[in-house]
Structures are given as C-alpha cells and as structure tokens.
Design a protein around this motif. Structure first.
Motif, PDB file in Angstrom:
ATOM      1  N   TYR A  28       0.844  -1.210   0.000  1.00 16.25           N
ATOM      2  CA  TYR A  28       0.000   0.000   0.000  1.00 16.25           C
ATOM      3  C   TYR A  28       0.877   1.256   0.000  1.00 16.25           C
ATOM      4  O   TYR A  28       0.660   2.189  -0.775  1.00 16.25           O
ATOM      5  CB  TYR A  28      -0.922  -0.008   1.224  1.00 16.25           C
ATOM      6  N   LEU A  29       1.884   1.273   0.874  1.00 15.52           N
ATOM      7  CA  LEU A  29       2.763   2.447   0.969  1.00 15.52           C
ATOM      8  C   LEU A  29       3.540   2.661  -0.319  1.00 15.52           C
ATOM      9  O   LEU A  29       3.647   3.781  -0.810  1.00 15.52           O
ATOM     10  CB  LEU A  29       3.725   2.295   2.149  1.00 15.52           C
ATOM     11  N   LEU A  30       4.089   1.585  -0.878  1.00 13.79           N
ATOM     12  CA  LEU A  30       4.877   1.705  -2.107  1.00 13.79           C
ATOM     13  C   LEU A  30       4.026   2.155  -3.293  1.00 13.79           C
ATOM     14  O   LEU A  30       4.482   2.938  -4.115  1.00 13.79           O
ATOM     15  CB  LEU A  30       5.571   0.372  -2.428  1.00 13.79           C
ATOM     16  N   GLN A  31       2.786   1.676  -3.360  1.00 18.20           N
ATOM     17  CA  GLN A  31       1.908   2.057  -4.471  1.00 18.20           C
ATOM     18  C   GLN A  31       1.430   3.497  -4.344  1.00 18.20           C
ATOM     19  O   GLN A  31       1.353   4.213  -5.334  1.00 18.20           O
ATOM     20  CB  GLN A  31       0.686   1.134  -4.531  1.00 18.20           C
ATOM     21  N   ASN A  32       1.114   3.922  -3.129  1.00 10.79           N
ATOM     22  CA  ASN A  32       0.531   5.242  -2.937  1.00 10.79           C
ATOM     23  C   ASN A  32       1.558   6.351  -2.738  1.00 10.79           C
ATOM     24  O   ASN A  32       1.253   7.518  -2.987  1.00 10.79           O
ATOM     25  CB  ASN A  32      -0.444   5.212  -1.753  1.00 10.79           C
ATOM     26  N   PHE A  33       2.739   5.991  -2.290  1.00 12.14           N
ATOM     27  CA  PHE A  33       3.772   6.991  -2.019  1.00 12.14           C
ATOM     28  C   PHE A  33       5.125   6.518  -2.560  1.00 12.14           C
ATOM     29  O   PHE A  33       6.061   6.295  -1.797  1.00 12.14           O
ATOM     30  CB  PHE A  33       3.876   7.240  -0.506  1.00 12.14           C
ATOM     31  N   PRO A  34       5.217   6.354  -3.896  1.00 13.30           N
ATOM     32  CA  PRO A  34       6.449   5.804  -4.478  1.00 13.30           C
ATOM     33  C   PRO A  34       7.677   6.699  -4.269  1.00 13.30           C
ATOM     34  O   PRO A  34       8.805   6.240  -4.382  1.00 13.30           O
ATOM     35  CB  PRO A  34       6.116   5.668  -5.967  1.00 13.30           C
ATOM     36  N   GLU A  35       7.446   7.957  -3.942  1.00 13.53           N
ATOM     37  CA  GLU A  35       8.561   8.886  -3.748  1.00 13.53           C
ATOM     38  C   GLU A  35       9.275   8.688  -2.405  1.00 13.53           C
ATOM     39  O   GLU A  35      10.362   9.215  -2.190  1.00 13.53           O
ATOM     40  CB  GLU A  35       8.078  10.343  -3.873  1.00 13.53           C
ATOM     41  N   GLU A  36       8.663   7.918  -1.503  1.00 16.26           N
ATOM     42  CA  GLU A  36       9.277   7.672  -0.192  1.00 16.26           C
ATOM     43  C   GLU A  36       9.638   6.194  -0.062  1.00 16.26           C
ATOM     44  O   GLU A  36       9.079   5.349  -0.737  1.00 16.26           O
ATOM     45  CB  GLU A  36       8.318   8.071   0.928  1.00 16.26           C
ATOM     46  N   LYS A  37      10.574   5.910   0.843  1.00 17.87           N
ATOM     47  CA  LYS A  37      10.969   4.507   0.974  1.00 17.87           C
ATOM     48  C   LYS A  37      10.390   3.870   2.231  1.00 17.87           C
ATOM     49  O   LYS A  37      10.048   4.556   3.191  1.00 17.87           O
ATOM     50  CB  LYS A  37      12.478   4.359   0.902  1.00 17.87           C
ATOM     51  N   VAL A  38      10.303   2.552   2.160  1.00 14.54           N
ATOM     52  CA  VAL A  38       9.789   1.752   3.272  1.00 14.54           C
ATOM     53  C   VAL A  38      10.963   0.957   3.832  1.00 14.54           C
ATOM     54  O   VAL A  38      11.675   0.287   3.079  1.00 14.54           O
ATOM     55  CB  VAL A  38       8.677   0.796   2.781  1.00 14.54           C
ATOM     56  N   ILE A  39      11.171   1.053   5.130  1.00 20.04           N
ATOM     57  CA  ILE A  39      12.268   0.333   5.781  1.00 20.04           C
ATOM     58  C   ILE A  39      11.654  -0.725   6.703  1.00 20.04           C
ATOM     59  O   ILE A  39      10.944  -0.383   7.640  1.00 20.04           O
ATOM     60  CB  ILE A  39      13.156   1.290   6.607  1.00 20.04           C
ATOM     61  N   MET A  40      11.936  -1.986   6.396  1.00 13.49           N
ATOM     62  CA  MET A  40      11.407  -3.073   7.224  1.00 13.49           C
ATOM     63  C   MET A  40      12.562  -3.760   7.932  1.00 13.49           C
ATOM     64  O   MET A  40      13.588  -4.017   7.332  1.00 13.49           O
ATOM     65  CB  MET A  40      10.666  -4.094   6.363  1.00 13.49           C
ATOM     66  N   THR A  41      12.358  -4.060   9.206  1.00 14.91           N
ATOM     67  CA  THR A  41      13.347  -4.836   9.954  1.00 14.91           C
ATOM     68  C   THR A  41      12.611  -5.972  10.648  1.00 14.91           C
ATOM     69  O   THR A  41      11.428  -5.849  10.970  1.00 14.91           O
ATOM     70  CB  THR A  41      14.084  -3.969  11.003  1.00 14.91           C
ATOM     71  N   TYR A  42      13.314  -7.057  10.834  1.00 12.16           N
ATOM     72  CA  TYR A  42      12.719  -8.203  11.513  1.00 12.16           C
ATOM     73  C   TYR A  42      13.488  -8.444  12.792  1.00 12.16           C
ATOM     74  O   TYR A  42      14.707  -8.616  12.787  1.00 12.16           O
ATOM     75  CB  TYR A  42      12.777  -9.448  10.612  1.00 12.16           C
TER      76      TYR A  42
END
Length: 97
Positions: A28-42
């Motif tokens: 959802y974030l990548l599709q709606n806000f492609p100009e910003e990055k998503v950082i995932m950590t586990y």
C-alpha cells in the motif's frame, strides 16, 4: 555521488508478527507513495516498519495523516526522530549556499 545522512523524521508505521498484514501495508505504501521509501526490519517475532525520509516534522505529519486516512494501517502511526538519507536536491541547495 555519496549519500548524505542527517537528522530528520520517519514514520513508525507498524510492529507486527503478522507477515501477510505487514506485506499488505508495505505494498500500500509503495503504491501510494512511491517517492518515499519503506524500511522493514525483523526482530523475532516482530516485523517493524518505518517509512520515509522527512527533514521537516510537518511533512512527516502530513504523510501520517494520509496513511491513517487510507485505513490500511490498523494501529497508530508515530512520527519518530531518526537519521535519514538526505535527498540529492536538498544536498545541492546546501552545497550552493
């Protein structure tokens, strides 16, 4: 050109042990806000997700409100201080001053 880092803000979007939900939020974030990055950590057993590189807290708050309106994220979204990657256009402005 080397990336430069500085103080700024990110959105703390979620902490969940539900991988399917985390991937749904991420897409959802990548599709709606492609100009910003998503950082995932586990960090077992949780997936943590941060979003964006905001130099200005107001920008972070504006994105937070947009994400909350989308109703994909079920919990709260928090603006957190973080070390961010400065965008190249901002770096050029700093160098020319």
């Amino acid at each position: 050109m080397a990336n430069r880092f500085g103080k700024g803000y990110r959105l703390f979007v979620l902490k969940s042990n539900d991988r399917d939900y985390a991937m749904k939020v991420r897409s959802y974030l990548l599709q709606n806000f492609p100009e910003e990055k998503v950082i995932m950590t586990y960090q077992s057993p949780f997936i943590k997700m941060k979003f964006g590189d905001f130099e200005d807290k107001k920008d972070a708050e504006r994105y937070r409100d947009l994400i909350m309106k989308g109703k994909v994220v079920t919990g709260n979204v928090y603006v957190v201080p973080d070390t961010i990657e400065l965008k190249p256009d901002k770096m050029k402005q700093e160098e020319s001053q």
